[in-house]
Design a protein around this motif. Structure first.
Motif: not given
Length: 254
Positions: A6-10
């Motif tokens: 899970l990547i935030t700011g992708a």
């Protein structure tokens, strides 16, 4: 079964590069960010290039309820997250403290600290329930040193450094890995955002030397994530060869 990151700011920069690197390594992805159209475009590109599944969730990490709702509304199979990359972050302005813009301060504090906390609060509980996981927090050399006019941005990244250490202690009994990656100068949208769209001013930040690019940082993150189960890298600082510290950059022909 494929692992999940899970990547935030992708939607750009380091987050986008991480999406490609982890997809290349066979991870299914949950991509989050404020700009839905960019998330959709990235998801389409990854689907075309790699044999992985991609879920997207468009929200602003500053909005606690939006973070909670969007993440908890994911189907249960997507909550088996192996790696959380807390990448969403930014800098606004470069002013001395006495001239600082309070709205810029709020944006940095709400994104860089509180947004990281909101996402970590949800996903760390999934990881505890699952019995595995790795949280990777994207810090900065600004979290290790303070430079002139960097006041509040540096403070937020010092907070990330402290939170990373706190998470490591708190999640230790649960076997959850925690790592911080602290980049130096990386040529992404970062300086354009800091200078509010002033491309010429942003370009000058990287004149006279070869900065890191997003891929460099993404590969460093992958290195940390790919260590054996018994190995936890607490933190890494990655710099351009031409940069020795926050303000120590050797610029040629300037």
């Amino acid at each position: 079964m494929a692992k999940i990151a899970l990547i935030t700011g992708a939607t750009a920069g380091i987050g986008e590069a991480c999406a490609h690197v982890f997809a290349r390594e066979g991870y299914n992805l949950i991509l989050t960010g404020r700009r839905r159209e960019r998330l959709e475009s990235l998801a389409s590109a990854i689907n075309n290039q790699y044999n992985v599944e991609v879920a997207i969730a468009s929200f602003d990490v500053r909005n606690r309820q939006a973070v909670i709702d969007n993440l908890n509304n994911l189907p249960d199979q997507w909550k088996k997250v192996d790696v959380l990359i807390n990448n969403a972050g930014l800098s606004q302005g470069l002013d001395p403290i006495q001239n600082g813009d309070a709205s810029d301060w709020d944006t940095m504090i709400d994104t860089n600290i509180k947004g990281l906390l909101y996402a970590s609060r949800v996903v760390s509980n999934w990881m505890i329930e699952n019995g595995y996981g790795h949280i990777i927090n994207i810090g900065s050399i600004a979290g290790k040193e303070v430079y002139p006019n960097g006041n509040v941005y540096c403070a937020t990244k010092h907070a990330v450094d402290a939170l990373n250490k706190g998470m490591r202690l708190d999640l230790l009994p649960h076997g959850i890995k925690v790592t911080a990656v602290h980049p130096g100068a990386v040529e992404t949208e970062f300086s354009e955002v800091r200078f509010k769209g002033d491309k010429d001013r942003a370009k000058k930040v990287y004149e006279g030397f070869e900065p890191l690019v997003a891929q460099d940082v993404a590969e460093t993150i992958w290195f940390a994530a790919s260590r054996p189960a018994h190995v936890n890298i607490n933190e890494l600082t990655v710099m351009p060869t031409a940069q020795a510290g926050a303000t120590s950059i050797f610029r040629k022909n300037l």
